[in-house]
Scaffold this motif. Sequence first.
Motif, PDB file in Angstrom:
ATOM      1  N   LYS A 177      74.608 -59.257  74.810  1.00  0.00           N
ATOM      2  CA  LYS A 177      74.130 -59.235  73.423  1.00  0.00           C
ATOM      3  C   LYS A 177      74.827 -58.151  72.617  1.00  0.00           C
ATOM      4  O   LYS A 177      75.205 -58.359  71.472  1.00  0.00           O
ATOM      5  N   TYR A 178      74.996 -56.985  73.224  1.00  0.00           N
ATOM      6  CA  TYR A 178      75.674 -55.877  72.545  1.00  0.00           C
ATOM      7  C   TYR A 178      77.122 -56.248  72.235  1.00  0.00           C
ATOM      8  O   TYR A 178      77.630 -55.973  71.155  1.00  0.00           O
ATOM      9  N   ASP A 179      77.762 -56.894  73.191  1.00  0.00           N
ATOM     10  CA  ASP A 179      79.148 -57.313  72.996  1.00  0.00           C
ATOM     11  C   ASP A 179      79.253 -58.321  71.853  1.00  0.00           C
ATOM     12  O   ASP A 179      80.199 -58.293  71.080  1.00  0.00           O
ATOM     13  N   TYR A 180      78.256 -59.210  71.744  1.00  0.00           N
ATOM     14  CA  TYR A 180      78.258 -60.223  70.677  1.00  0.00           C
ATOM     15  C   TYR A 180      77.990 -59.591  69.313  1.00  0.00           C
ATOM     16  O   TYR A 180      78.675 -59.856  68.345  1.00  0.00           O
ATOM     17  N   CYS A 181      76.943 -58.745  69.228  1.00  0.00           N
ATOM     18  CA  CYS A 181      76.598 -58.105  67.952  1.00  0.00           C
ATOM     19  C   CYS A 181      75.835 -56.808  68.226  1.00  0.00           C
ATOM     20  O   CYS A 181      74.625 -56.839  68.517  1.00  0.00           O
ATOM     21  N   PRO A 182      76.512 -55.669  68.112  1.00  0.00           N
ATOM     22  CA  PRO A 182      75.850 -54.393  68.397  1.00  0.00           C
ATOM     23  C   PRO A 182      74.640 -54.127  67.490  1.00  0.00           C
ATOM     24  O   PRO A 182      73.657 -53.549  67.933  1.00  0.00           O
ATOM     25  N   TYR A 183      74.710 -54.564  66.234  1.00  0.00           N
ATOM     26  CA  TYR A 183      73.585 -54.342  65.318  1.00  0.00           C
ATOM     27  C   TYR A 183      72.354 -55.118  65.756  1.00  0.00           C
ATOM     28  O   TYR A 183      71.245 -54.589  65.750  1.00  0.00           O
ATOM     29  N   GLN A 184      72.548 -56.374  66.135  1.00  0.00           N
ATOM     30  CA  GLN A 184      71.418 -57.182  66.596  1.00  0.00           C
ATOM     31  C   GLN A 184      70.797 -56.549  67.839  1.00  0.00           C
ATOM     32  O   GLN A 184      69.580 -56.437  67.945  1.00  0.00           O
ATOM     33  N   TRP A 185      71.632 -56.135  68.767  1.00  0.00           N
ATOM     34  CA  TRP A 185      71.127 -55.506  69.983  1.00  0.00           C
ATOM     35  C   TRP A 185      70.331 -54.243  69.654  1.00  0.00           C
ATOM     36  O   TRP A 185      69.235 -54.037  70.165  1.00  0.00           O
ATOM     37  N   TYR A 186      70.881 -53.407  68.764  1.00  0.00           N
ATOM     38  CA  TYR A 186      70.225 -52.156  68.409  1.00  0.00           C
ATOM     39  C   TYR A 186      68.858 -52.405  67.776  1.00  0.00           C
ATOM     40  O   TYR A 186      67.859 -51.808  68.179  1.00  0.00           O
ATOM     41  N   TYR A 187      68.802 -53.278  66.771  1.00  0.00           N
ATOM     42  CA  TYR A 187      67.529 -53.517  66.082  1.00  0.00           C
ATOM     43  C   TYR A 187      66.515 -54.217  66.980  1.00  0.00           C
ATOM     44  O   TYR A 187      65.318 -53.951  66.900  1.00  0.00           O
ATOM     45  N   GLU A 188      66.987 -55.085  67.854  1.00  0.00           N
ATOM     46  CA  GLU A 188      66.058 -55.730  68.772  1.00  0.00           C
ATOM     47  C   GLU A 188      65.497 -54.717  69.760  1.00  0.00           C
ATOM     48  O   GLU A 188      64.318 -54.754  70.100  1.00  0.00           O
ATOM     49  N   ARG A 189      66.324 -53.802  70.190  1.00  0.00           N
ATOM     50  CA  ARG A 189      65.859 -52.758  71.116  1.00  0.00           C
ATOM     51  C   ARG A 189      64.929 -51.774  70.403  1.00  0.00           C
ATOM     52  O   ARG A 189      63.949 -51.308  70.980  1.00  0.00           O
ATOM     53  N   LEU A 190      65.210 -51.464  69.130  1.00  0.00           N
ATOM     54  CA  LEU A 190      64.415 -50.514  68.364  1.00  0.00           C
ATOM     55  C   LEU A 190      63.055 -51.091  67.965  1.00  0.00           C
ATOM     56  O   LEU A 190      62.021 -50.465  68.160  1.00  0.00           O
TER      57      LEU A 190
END
Length: 98
Positions: free
Chosen positions: A13-26
């Motif tokens: 997921k991070y490789d695909y879109c770091p922003y999506q990964w970050y906000y989903e984790r946050l």
Amino acid sequence: MERKTLSAHEISKYDYCPYQWYYERLYGRKELRRLYVERNERLNLEDSLASDFRKGEKYHRRSYLLLKIRRMLWKVAVLLFAAAAVAGYLWMNHGGMV
């Protein structure tokens, strides 16, 4: 307690879109979905998931209709060919060129 390790899925997921990964984790997936729906309602936008589903249904209905039409035309073509073959046989043997 927050996890300190990442799964292979999260790395993907991070490789695909770091922003999506970050906000989903946050915020978490559930909270992001709620915010997404709230924003779409506020802006009078259609939910893209439902919209994509309806587009998919429409595509499959159209594809199935075209498939049925092609099958019907194929059957008509075979029947016309068979009728022409029988008519040609009868004409050659019984009434035409002897």
